[in-house]
Write an enzyme that holds these catalytic residues in place. Structure first.
Site, PDB file in Angstrom:
ATOM      1  N   LEU A  28      16.814   3.106   4.148  1.00  0.00           N
ATOM      2  CA  LEU A  28      15.505   3.293   4.798  1.00  0.00           C
ATOM      3  C   LEU A  28      14.343   3.061   3.842  1.00  0.00           C
ATOM      4  O   LEU A  28      13.227   2.761   4.265  1.00  0.00           O
ATOM      5  CB  LEU A  28      15.396   4.711   5.371  1.00  0.00           C
ATOM      6  CG  LEU A  28      16.383   5.098   6.465  1.00  0.00           C
ATOM      7  CD1 LEU A  28      16.234   6.574   6.820  1.00  0.00           C
ATOM      8  CD2 LEU A  28      16.193   4.238   7.696  1.00  0.00           C
ATOM      9  N   GLU A  30      13.308   2.425  -0.672  1.00  0.00           N
ATOM     10  CA  GLU A  30      13.693   2.420  -2.072  1.00  0.00           C
ATOM     11  C   GLU A  30      12.432   2.379  -2.920  1.00  0.00           C
ATOM     12  O   GLU A  30      11.619   1.467  -2.795  1.00  0.00           O
ATOM     13  CB  GLU A  30      14.576   1.200  -2.382  1.00  0.00           C
ATOM     14  CG  GLU A  30      14.977   1.129  -3.835  1.00  0.00           C
ATOM     15  CD  GLU A  30      16.214   0.273  -4.068  1.00  0.00           C
ATOM     16  OE1 GLU A  30      16.530  -0.549  -3.196  1.00  0.00           O
ATOM     17  OE2 GLU A  30      16.843   0.445  -5.125  1.00  0.00           O
ATOM     18  N   GLY A  31      12.242   3.405  -3.719  1.00  0.00           N
ATOM     19  CA  GLY A  31      11.082   3.443  -4.596  1.00  0.00           C
ATOM     20  C   GLY A  31      11.532   3.561  -6.033  1.00  0.00           C
ATOM     21  O   GLY A  31      12.736   3.479  -6.328  1.00  0.00           O
ATOM     22  N   PHE A  33      11.556   6.138  -7.694  1.00  0.00           N
ATOM     23  CA  PHE A  33      12.116   7.459  -7.972  1.00  0.00           C
ATOM     24  C   PHE A  33      13.316   7.815  -7.108  1.00  0.00           C
ATOM     25  O   PHE A  33      13.772   8.945  -7.118  1.00  0.00           O
ATOM     26  CB  PHE A  33      11.029   8.523  -7.829  1.00  0.00           C
ATOM     27  CG  PHE A  33       9.836   8.218  -8.673  1.00  0.00           C
ATOM     28  CD1 PHE A  33       9.868   8.459 -10.039  1.00  0.00           C
ATOM     29  CD2 PHE A  33       8.704   7.651  -8.117  1.00  0.00           C
ATOM     30  CE1 PHE A  33       8.791   8.153 -10.833  1.00  0.00           C
ATOM     31  CE2 PHE A  33       7.616   7.344  -8.919  1.00  0.00           C
ATOM     32  CZ  PHE A  33       7.653   7.591 -10.281  1.00  0.00           C
ATOM     33  N   GLY A  34      13.807   6.854  -6.332  1.00  0.00           N
ATOM     34  CA  GLY A  34      14.996   7.153  -5.549  1.00  0.00           C
ATOM     35  C   GLY A  34      15.246   6.171  -4.423  1.00  0.00           C
ATOM     36  O   GLY A  34      14.425   5.306  -4.131  1.00  0.00           O
ATOM     37  N   VAL A  35      16.405   6.333  -3.794  1.00  0.00           N
ATOM     38  CA  VAL A  35      16.793   5.500  -2.671  1.00  0.00           C
ATOM     39  C   VAL A  35      17.057   6.407  -1.473  1.00  0.00           C
ATOM     40  O   VAL A  35      17.592   7.506  -1.631  1.00  0.00           O
ATOM     41  CB  VAL A  35      18.077   4.691  -2.982  1.00  0.00           C
ATOM     42  CG1 VAL A  35      18.270   3.585  -1.956  1.00  0.00           C
ATOM     43  CG2 VAL A  35      18.038   4.118  -4.383  1.00  0.00           C
ATOM     44  N   VAL A  36      16.659   5.953  -0.281  1.00  0.00           N
ATOM     45  CA  VAL A  36      16.821   6.764   0.922  1.00  0.00           C
ATOM     46  C   VAL A  36      17.728   6.035   1.920  1.00  0.00           C
ATOM     47  O   VAL A  36      17.529   4.852   2.195  1.00  0.00           O
ATOM     48  CB  VAL A  36      15.449   7.050   1.570  1.00  0.00           C
ATOM     49  CG1 VAL A  36      15.603   7.923   2.805  1.00  0.00           C
ATOM     50  CG2 VAL A  36      14.514   7.726   0.581  1.00  0.00           C
ATOM     51  N   ASP A 168       0.330  12.316  -1.581  1.00  0.00           N
ATOM     52  CA  ASP A 168       0.753  10.958  -1.230  1.00  0.00           C
ATOM     53  C   ASP A 168       0.721  10.794   0.289  1.00  0.00           C
ATOM     54  O   ASP A 168       1.647  10.254   0.884  1.00  0.00           O
ATOM     55  CB  ASP A 168       2.133  10.670  -1.805  1.00  0.00           C
ATOM     56  CG  ASP A 168       2.457   9.179  -1.879  1.00  0.00           C
ATOM     57  OD1 ASP A 168       1.517   8.359  -1.765  1.00  0.00           O
ATOM     58  OD2 ASP A 168       3.639   8.835  -2.047  1.00  0.00           O
TER      59      ASP A 168
HETATM   60  P1  ADP Z   1      10.277   7.178  -0.843  1.00  0.00           P
HETATM   61  O1  ADP Z   1      10.202   7.986  -2.077  1.00  0.00           O
HETATM   62  O2  ADP Z   1      11.199   6.015  -0.938  1.00  0.00           O
HETATM   63  O3  ADP Z   1       8.923   6.801  -0.299  1.00  0.00           O
HETATM   64  P2  ADP Z   1      10.557   8.805   1.583  1.00  0.00           P
HETATM   65  O4  ADP Z   1      10.918  10.248   1.530  1.00  0.00           O
HETATM   66  O5  ADP Z   1       9.149   8.475   1.919  1.00  0.00           O
HETATM   67  O6  ADP Z   1      10.998   8.150   0.195  1.00  0.00           O
HETATM   68  O7  ADP Z   1      11.524   8.093   2.611  1.00  0.00           O
HETATM   69  C1  ADP Z   1      11.561   6.679   2.730  1.00  0.00           C
HETATM   70  C2  ADP Z   1      11.590   6.277   4.184  1.00  0.00           C
HETATM   71  O8  ADP Z   1      12.736   6.820   4.825  1.00  0.00           O
HETATM   72  C3  ADP Z   1      10.408   6.787   4.995  1.00  0.00           C
HETATM   73  O9  ADP Z   1       9.301   5.947   4.919  1.00  0.00           O
HETATM   74  C4  ADP Z   1      10.989   6.839   6.398  1.00  0.00           C
HETATM   75  O10 ADP Z   1      10.951   5.556   6.992  1.00  0.00           O
HETATM   76  C5  ADP Z   1      12.435   7.209   6.148  1.00  0.00           C
HETATM   77  N1  ADP Z   1      12.676   8.657   6.280  1.00  0.00           N
HETATM   78  C6  ADP Z   1      12.539   9.596   5.319  1.00  0.00           C
HETATM   79  N2  ADP Z   1      12.834  10.837   5.781  1.00  0.00           N
HETATM   80  C7  ADP Z   1      13.161  10.686   7.078  1.00  0.00           C
HETATM   81  C8  ADP Z   1      13.572  11.588   8.134  1.00  0.00           C
HETATM   82  N3  ADP Z   1      13.709  12.906   7.928  1.00  0.00           N
HETATM   83  N4  ADP Z   1      13.831  11.059   9.351  1.00  0.00           N
HETATM   84  C9  ADP Z   1      13.710   9.734   9.575  1.00  0.00           C
HETATM   85  N5  ADP Z   1      13.338   8.847   8.647  1.00  0.00           N
HETATM   86  C10 ADP Z   1      13.061   9.290   7.406  1.00  0.00           C
END
Ligand code: ADP
Ligand code: MG
Length: 371
Positions: A28, A30-31, A33-36, A168
Protein backbone atom coordinates in the site's frame (compact mmCIF):
# COMPACT_ATOMS: atom_id res chain seq x y z
CA UNK A 1 -1.85 4.12 38.55
CA UNK A 2 -5.32 2.98 37.55
CA UNK A 3 -4.52 4.04 34.01
CA UNK A 4 -1.40 1.90 33.97
CA UNK A 5 -3.12 -1.14 35.44
CA UNK A 6 -6.03 -0.81 33.02
CA UNK A 7 -3.73 -0.42 30.06
CA UNK A 8 -1.72 -3.44 31.17
CA UNK A 9 -4.74 -5.66 31.67
CA UNK A 10 -6.24 -4.54 28.37
CA UNK A 11 -2.97 -5.31 26.62
CA UNK A 12 -2.80 -8.73 28.30
CA UNK A 13 -6.13 -9.87 26.90
CA UNK A 14 -5.75 -8.42 23.44
CA UNK A 15 -4.68 -10.96 20.83
CA UNK A 16 -0.97 -10.93 20.10
CA UNK A 17 0.61 -11.71 16.77
CA UNK A 18 3.90 -12.97 15.42
CA UNK A 19 5.66 -12.70 12.11
CA UNK A 20 4.43 -16.04 10.77
CA UNK A 21 0.78 -15.20 11.39
CA UNK A 22 0.52 -13.00 8.30
CA UNK A 23 0.06 -13.54 4.60
CA UNK A 24 1.28 -10.48 2.76
CA UNK A 25 -1.01 -8.93 0.17
CA UNK A 26 -0.79 -5.78 -1.89
CA UNK A 27 1.82 -3.18 -1.04
CA UNK A 28 0.00 0.00 0.00
CA UNK A 29 2.90 2.32 0.53
CA UNK A 30 6.62 2.59 0.86
CA UNK A 31 8.49 5.45 2.45
CA UNK A 32 11.96 6.05 3.82
CA UNK A 33 10.84 4.74 7.20
CA UNK A 34 8.92 1.61 6.33
CA UNK A 35 6.77 -0.47 4.03
CA UNK A 36 3.00 -0.93 4.35
CA UNK A 37 1.10 -4.02 3.19
CA UNK A 38 -2.43 -5.21 3.19
CA UNK A 39 -2.34 -8.57 4.99
CA UNK A 40 -4.53 -11.39 6.17
CA UNK A 41 -4.07 -13.93 8.94
CA UNK A 42 -2.59 -17.26 7.84
CA UNK A 43 -4.89 -19.20 10.16
CA UNK A 44 -7.94 -17.57 8.67
CA UNK A 45 -8.00 -18.70 5.03
CA UNK A 46 -11.40 -17.13 4.45
CA UNK A 47 -9.85 -13.67 4.59
CA UNK A 48 -6.83 -14.74 2.59
CA UNK A 49 -7.42 -13.23 -0.80
CA UNK A 50 -8.31 -9.69 0.27
CA UNK A 51 -6.81 -9.13 3.69
CA UNK A 52 -8.63 -7.19 6.35
CA UNK A 53 -5.53 -5.96 8.13
CA UNK A 54 -2.75 -3.49 7.41
CA UNK A 55 0.85 -4.20 8.39
CA UNK A 56 3.64 -1.65 8.54
CA UNK A 57 7.21 -2.82 8.79
CA UNK A 58 8.95 0.21 10.18
CA UNK A 59 12.51 1.19 10.98
CA UNK A 60 13.68 2.47 14.37
CA UNK A 61 11.04 5.22 14.41
CA UNK A 62 8.44 2.46 14.60
CA UNK A 63 8.90 2.43 18.38
CA UNK A 64 7.51 5.96 18.62
CA UNK A 65 4.72 5.13 16.20
CA UNK A 66 3.65 2.16 18.34
CA UNK A 67 3.69 4.34 21.44
CA UNK A 68 1.54 6.99 19.73
CA UNK A 69 -0.95 4.42 18.45
CA UNK A 70 -1.28 2.83 21.89
CA UNK A 71 -1.98 6.24 23.37
CA UNK A 72 -4.54 7.13 20.69
CA UNK A 73 -6.18 3.77 21.19
CA UNK A 74 -6.84 4.58 24.83
CA UNK A 75 -7.50 8.32 24.63
CA UNK A 76 -9.17 9.14 21.29
CA UNK A 77 -9.66 5.92 19.34
CA UNK A 78 -12.17 7.35 16.86
CA UNK A 79 -9.62 9.89 15.58
CA UNK A 80 -7.33 7.37 13.94
CA UNK A 81 -7.31 4.02 12.17
CA UNK A 82 -8.08 1.15 14.52
CA UNK A 83 -4.71 0.01 15.91
CA UNK A 84 -4.42 -3.65 16.90
CA UNK A 85 -0.88 -4.48 17.85
CA UNK A 86 2.75 -3.48 17.59
CA UNK A 87 5.87 -5.49 18.28
CA UNK A 88 9.60 -5.71 17.69
CA UNK A 89 10.45 -8.30 15.06
CA UNK A 90 14.11 -9.26 15.17
CA UNK A 91 14.21 -12.87 14.04
CA UNK A 92 15.30 -12.24 10.47
CA UNK A 93 17.50 -9.59 8.97
CA UNK A 94 15.08 -8.78 6.18
CA UNK A 95 11.95 -8.12 8.22
CA UNK A 96 13.73 -6.78 11.28
CA UNK A 97 12.25 -3.70 12.86
CA UNK A 98 8.98 -2.68 14.43
CA UNK A 99 5.83 -4.21 13.01
CA UNK A 100 2.51 -2.40 13.42
CA UNK A 101 -0.92 -3.81 12.74
CA UNK A 102 -4.21 -1.99 12.05
CA UNK A 103 -7.61 -2.93 10.84
CA UNK A 104 -7.97 -2.26 7.11
CA UNK A 105 -10.23 0.80 7.13
CA UNK A 106 -10.95 1.15 3.43
CA UNK A 107 -9.59 1.46 -0.07
CA UNK A 108 -9.35 5.22 -0.42
CA UNK A 109 -7.41 8.04 1.17
CA UNK A 110 -8.65 11.60 0.84
CA UNK A 111 -5.90 12.06 -1.74
CA UNK A 112 -7.29 9.25 -3.90
CA UNK A 113 -10.76 10.74 -3.62
CA UNK A 114 -9.62 14.27 -4.45
CA UNK A 115 -7.87 13.07 -7.58
CA UNK A 116 -11.14 11.78 -8.98
CA UNK A 117 -12.84 13.97 -11.55
CA UNK A 118 -16.03 13.48 -9.59
CA UNK A 119 -14.77 15.03 -6.31
CA UNK A 120 -16.51 15.95 -4.02
CA UNK A 121 -19.57 14.06 -5.23
CA UNK A 122 -17.75 10.74 -4.96
CA UNK A 123 -17.35 11.44 -1.23
CA UNK A 124 -20.99 12.40 -0.79
CA UNK A 125 -22.03 8.99 -2.02
CA UNK A 126 -19.62 7.31 0.42
CA UNK A 127 -20.68 9.32 3.44
CA UNK A 128 -24.39 9.08 2.76
CA UNK A 129 -24.53 5.73 1.05
CA UNK A 130 -26.72 7.38 -1.56
CA UNK A 131 -26.60 10.39 -3.83
CA UNK A 132 -28.62 13.51 -3.07
CA UNK A 133 -31.47 14.54 -5.29
CA UNK A 134 -30.31 18.18 -5.20
CA UNK A 135 -28.86 19.57 -8.41
CA UNK A 136 -25.09 19.67 -8.64
CA UNK A 137 -23.56 23.03 -7.88
CA UNK A 138 -21.52 25.12 -5.50
CA UNK A 139 -23.98 24.90 -2.61
CA UNK A 140 -24.06 21.13 -2.65
CA UNK A 141 -20.29 20.88 -3.03
CA UNK A 142 -19.87 23.26 -0.12
CA UNK A 143 -22.01 21.02 2.08
CA UNK A 144 -19.94 17.94 1.27
CA UNK A 145 -16.67 19.78 1.91
CA UNK A 146 -18.08 21.09 5.21
CA UNK A 147 -18.76 17.53 6.27
CA UNK A 148 -15.24 16.41 5.37
CA UNK A 149 -13.73 19.40 7.17
CA UNK A 150 -15.81 18.76 10.27
CA UNK A 151 -14.79 15.11 10.41
CA UNK A 152 -11.17 16.07 9.92
CA UNK A 153 -11.20 18.78 12.60
CA UNK A 154 -13.05 16.46 14.96
CA UNK A 155 -10.36 13.80 14.57
CA UNK A 156 -7.65 16.43 14.95
CA UNK A 157 -9.25 17.88 18.06
CA UNK A 158 -9.15 14.40 19.58
CA UNK A 159 -5.42 14.13 18.94
CA UNK A 160 -4.66 17.64 20.17
CA UNK A 161 -6.72 17.22 23.33
CA UNK A 162 -4.68 14.10 24.01
CA UNK A 163 -1.52 16.15 23.60
CA UNK A 164 -0.44 14.75 20.26
CA UNK A 165 0.64 16.89 17.32
CA UNK A 166 0.57 14.89 14.08
CA UNK A 167 2.95 17.05 11.99
CA UNK A 168 2.20 15.21 8.74
CA UNK A 169 -1.43 16.06 8.04
CA UNK A 170 -2.05 15.69 4.30
CA UNK A 171 -4.65 13.99 2.11
CA UNK A 172 -2.46 10.88 1.78
CA UNK A 173 -2.63 10.41 5.57
CA UNK A 174 -6.41 10.65 5.84
CA UNK A 175 -8.24 7.39 5.23
CA UNK A 176 -11.92 6.95 4.59
CA UNK A 177 -13.19 4.35 7.02
CA UNK A 178 -15.85 2.34 5.23
CA UNK A 179 -17.10 0.91 8.52
CA UNK A 180 -17.84 4.20 10.27
CA UNK A 181 -18.25 6.23 7.08
CA UNK A 182 -15.93 8.88 8.42
CA UNK A 183 -12.47 10.13 7.68
CA UNK A 184 -9.76 9.06 10.09
CA UNK A 185 -6.16 10.11 10.49
CA UNK A 186 -3.34 7.64 9.84
CA UNK A 187 0.47 7.58 9.93
CA UNK A 188 1.62 8.75 13.35
CA UNK A 189 5.21 8.21 12.26
CA UNK A 190 6.07 11.90 12.55
CA UNK A 191 3.79 12.63 15.50
CA UNK A 192 5.01 14.07 18.74
CA UNK A 193 3.55 13.92 22.21
CA UNK A 194 4.58 17.09 23.94
CA UNK A 195 2.96 16.39 27.27
CA UNK A 196 5.27 13.48 27.97
CA UNK A 197 8.10 14.53 25.72
CA UNK A 198 7.94 11.64 23.28
CA UNK A 199 9.69 12.42 20.01
CA UNK A 200 10.13 15.96 21.19
CA UNK A 201 13.00 17.00 18.93
CA UNK A 202 11.36 17.96 15.65
CA UNK A 203 12.65 15.84 12.83
CA UNK A 204 12.36 18.48 10.14
CA UNK A 205 13.39 15.99 7.49
CA UNK A 206 10.18 14.12 8.21
CA UNK A 207 8.01 17.08 7.38
CA UNK A 208 6.31 17.24 3.99
CA UNK A 209 7.19 20.66 2.53
CA UNK A 210 3.93 20.79 0.57
CA UNK A 211 1.79 20.94 3.71
CA UNK A 212 4.19 22.06 6.45
CA UNK A 213 3.59 25.35 8.25
CA UNK A 214 6.33 27.96 7.85
CA UNK A 215 7.68 27.49 11.38
CA UNK A 216 10.44 24.92 11.50
CA UNK A 217 10.29 24.29 15.19
CA UNK A 218 6.89 23.84 16.69
CA UNK A 219 8.17 24.68 20.15
CA UNK A 220 10.31 27.67 21.01
CA UNK A 221 13.97 26.77 20.77
CA UNK A 222 14.38 28.22 24.25
CA UNK A 223 12.25 25.45 25.74
CA UNK A 224 14.43 23.02 27.69
CA UNK A 225 14.72 19.76 25.79
CA UNK A 226 12.42 17.05 27.01
CA UNK A 227 13.50 13.50 27.83
CA UNK A 228 13.20 11.00 25.00
CA UNK A 229 11.87 8.20 27.20
CA UNK A 230 8.22 8.04 28.27
CA UNK A 231 8.70 9.83 31.57
CA UNK A 232 5.46 11.37 32.74
CA UNK A 233 4.72 15.12 32.60
CA UNK A 234 8.02 16.46 31.38
CA UNK A 235 6.18 19.31 29.72
CA UNK A 236 3.33 21.05 31.40
CA UNK A 237 0.08 22.09 29.76
CA UNK A 238 1.26 25.65 30.49
CA UNK A 239 4.12 25.18 28.08
CA UNK A 240 1.68 23.79 25.54
CA UNK A 241 -0.45 26.92 25.94
CA UNK A 242 2.55 29.16 25.44
CA UNK A 243 3.76 27.52 22.27
CA UNK A 244 0.56 26.22 20.72
CA UNK A 245 2.29 23.43 18.82
CA UNK A 246 -1.04 22.03 17.64
CA UNK A 247 -1.37 24.98 15.26
CA UNK A 248 1.15 23.33 12.98
CA UNK A 249 -1.53 20.76 12.03
CA UNK A 250 -4.12 23.52 11.63
CA UNK A 251 -2.05 25.15 8.91
CA UNK A 252 -1.83 21.86 6.99
CA UNK A 253 -5.56 21.32 7.42
CA UNK A 254 -6.19 24.80 6.00
CA UNK A 255 -4.20 23.90 2.90
CA UNK A 256 -6.30 20.77 2.48
CA UNK A 257 -9.43 22.92 2.77
CA UNK A 258 -8.14 25.21 0.04
CA UNK A 259 -7.28 22.27 -2.16
CA UNK A 260 -10.72 20.78 -1.76
CA UNK A 261 -12.58 23.93 -2.75
CA UNK A 262 -10.33 25.27 -5.43
CA UNK A 263 -9.77 22.32 -7.71
CA UNK A 264 -6.07 22.98 -7.55
CA UNK A 265 -5.79 19.33 -8.45
CA UNK A 266 -7.98 19.41 -11.46
CA UNK A 267 -6.96 22.42 -13.52
CA UNK A 268 -8.08 22.28 -17.11
CA UNK A 269 -4.78 21.27 -18.62
CA UNK A 270 -4.01 20.79 -22.29
CA UNK A 271 -4.87 17.32 -23.48
CA UNK A 272 -1.35 15.94 -23.69
CA UNK A 273 -0.48 17.20 -20.23
CA UNK A 274 -3.70 15.89 -18.81
CA UNK A 275 -2.84 12.49 -20.30
CA UNK A 276 0.54 12.62 -18.59
CA UNK A 277 -0.90 13.61 -15.25
CA UNK A 278 -3.47 10.86 -15.53
CA UNK A 279 -0.55 8.48 -15.59
CA UNK A 280 1.29 10.33 -12.80
CA UNK A 281 -1.40 11.84 -10.59
CA UNK A 282 1.17 13.22 -8.16
CA UNK A 283 2.34 15.67 -10.82
CA UNK A 284 -1.00 17.38 -10.79
CA UNK A 285 -1.20 18.06 -7.09
CA UNK A 286 2.46 18.75 -6.52
CA UNK A 287 3.12 21.34 -9.18
CA UNK A 288 0.05 23.34 -8.22
CA UNK A 289 0.69 23.16 -4.51
CA UNK A 290 4.36 24.01 -4.90
CA UNK A 291 3.43 26.99 -7.03
CA UNK A 292 0.85 28.05 -4.45
CA UNK A 293 3.37 27.82 -1.62
CA UNK A 294 5.82 29.95 -3.57
CA UNK A 295 3.16 32.61 -4.21
CA UNK A 296 2.02 32.59 -0.59
CA UNK A 297 5.56 32.97 0.69
CA UNK A 298 6.05 35.93 -1.64
CA UNK A 299 2.95 37.51 -0.08
CA UNK A 300 4.40 37.06 3.40
CA UNK A 301 2.00 34.18 4.11
CA UNK A 302 -0.90 36.59 3.98
CA UNK A 303 -3.82 34.84 2.29
CA UNK A 304 -5.73 38.07 1.77
CA UNK A 305 -2.94 39.69 -0.22
CA UNK A 306 -2.30 36.40 -2.03
CA UNK A 307 -5.91 36.44 -3.14
CA UNK A 308 -5.60 40.06 -4.29
CA UNK A 309 -2.61 39.24 -6.47
CA UNK A 310 -3.94 36.02 -8.04
CA UNK A 311 -7.64 36.76 -8.40
CA UNK A 312 -7.45 39.06 -11.43
CA UNK A 313 -5.57 36.39 -13.42
CA UNK A 314 -7.13 33.34 -11.74
CA UNK A 315 -8.17 30.27 -13.72
CA UNK A 316 -11.88 29.57 -13.83
CA UNK A 317 -11.29 26.68 -11.40
CA UNK A 318 -9.64 28.90 -8.84
CA UNK A 319 -12.28 31.59 -9.27
CA UNK A 320 -14.91 28.95 -8.63
CA UNK A 321 -13.10 28.06 -5.41
CA UNK A 322 -13.25 31.67 -4.22
CA UNK A 323 -16.93 31.73 -5.10
CA UNK A 324 -17.57 28.68 -2.93
CA UNK A 325 -15.70 30.23 0.01
CA UNK A 326 -17.65 33.46 -0.47
CA UNK A 327 -21.03 31.73 -0.01
CA UNK A 328 -23.07 32.77 3.05
CA UNK A 329 -21.28 36.07 3.49
CA UNK A 330 -17.83 34.58 3.08
CA UNK A 331 -17.75 32.40 6.22
CA UNK A 332 -15.76 29.72 4.38
CA UNK A 333 -13.12 32.26 3.44
CA UNK A 334 -13.14 33.54 7.01
CA UNK A 335 -12.49 30.04 8.37
CA UNK A 336 -9.73 29.42 5.84
CA UNK A 337 -7.92 32.64 6.68
CA UNK A 338 -8.15 31.85 10.39
CA UNK A 339 -6.29 28.58 9.75
CA UNK A 340 -3.61 29.60 7.27
CA UNK A 341 -1.63 32.29 9.03
CA UNK A 342 2.08 32.86 9.37
CA UNK A 343 2.07 33.11 13.15
CA UNK A 344 1.01 29.92 14.89
CA UNK A 345 -0.59 31.80 17.77
CA UNK A 346 -2.87 33.68 15.40
CA UNK A 347 -4.26 30.47 13.93
CA UNK A 348 -7.48 29.02 15.28
CA UNK A 349 -7.48 25.71 17.18
CA UNK A 350 -9.29 22.57 16.03
CA UNK A 351 -11.87 23.01 18.78
CA UNK A 352 -12.51 26.68 17.96
CA UNK A 353 -12.71 25.88 14.24
CA UNK A 354 -15.45 23.32 14.93
CA UNK A 355 -17.48 26.09 16.56
CA UNK A 356 -16.95 28.43 13.60
CA UNK A 357 -20.13 29.72 11.89
CA UNK A 358 -19.01 27.89 8.73
CA UNK A 359 -20.29 24.77 10.45
CA UNK A 360 -23.31 26.61 11.79
CA UNK A 361 -26.87 26.03 10.65
CA UNK A 362 -25.86 24.45 7.37
CA UNK A 363 -23.25 22.45 9.22
CA UNK A 364 -25.76 21.03 11.65
CA UNK A 365 -27.90 19.96 8.73
CA UNK A 366 -24.91 18.24 7.20
CA UNK A 367 -24.21 16.52 10.50
CA UNK A 368 -27.72 15.15 10.73
CA UNK A 369 -27.55 13.66 7.28
CA UNK A 370 -24.13 12.29 8.05
CA UNK A 371 -25.45 10.14 10.89
P1 ADP B 1 3.86 5.77 5.11
O1 ADP B 1 4.83 5.97 6.20
O2 ADP B 1 4.34 4.88 4.02
O3 ADP B 1 3.28 7.06 4.59
P2 ADP B 1 1.15 5.19 6.08
O4 ADP B 1 0.87 4.82 7.49
O5 ADP B 1 0.75 6.56 5.65
O6 ADP B 1 2.69 4.92 5.80
O7 ADP B 1 0.45 4.13 5.14
C1 ADP B 1 0.69 4.10 3.74
C2 ADP B 1 -0.60 3.91 2.99
O8 ADP B 1 -1.23 2.69 3.37
C3 ADP B 1 -1.64 4.99 3.26
O9 ADP B 1 -1.48 6.11 2.45
C4 ADP B 1 -2.94 4.25 2.97
O10 ADP B 1 -3.19 4.24 1.58
C5 ADP B 1 -2.63 2.84 3.41
N1 ADP B 1 -3.09 2.56 4.78
C6 ADP B 1 -2.42 2.79 5.93
N2 ADP B 1 -3.14 2.43 7.02
C7 ADP B 1 -4.32 1.96 6.55
C8 ADP B 1 -5.51 1.42 7.16
N3 ADP B 1 -5.63 1.28 8.49
N4 ADP B 1 -6.52 1.03 6.35
C9 ADP B 1 -6.41 1.15 5.01
N5 ADP B 1 -5.34 1.63 4.38
C10 ADP B 1 -4.29 2.04 5.11
MG1 MG C 1 1.72 8.31 5.03
Amino acid sequence: WDMFVLAFVERLFRPTYRKDDFVLGKKLGEGAFGVVYRVSLAKNPASKKEGDLVLKKATEYGAVEIWMNERVRRACSSSCADFLYGFLENSSKKGAGYWLLWRFEGEATLSDLMLSKDFPYNVEAMILGEVQALPKGLGRENRIIQTIMRQLLFALDGLHTTGIVHRDIKPQNIIFSEGSRTFKIIDLGAATDLRVGINYIPKEFLLDPRYAAPEQYIMSTQTPSAPSAPVATALSPVLWQMNLPDRFDIYSTGLIFLQMVSDLFKTSLPLLFSFLTQAFPSLRSDSNLIQFNRQLKRCGYDLVSWRKTVEPRASSELRRGFELLDLDGGIGWELLTSMVRYKARQRTSAKAALAHPYFGREGLLALSFMQ
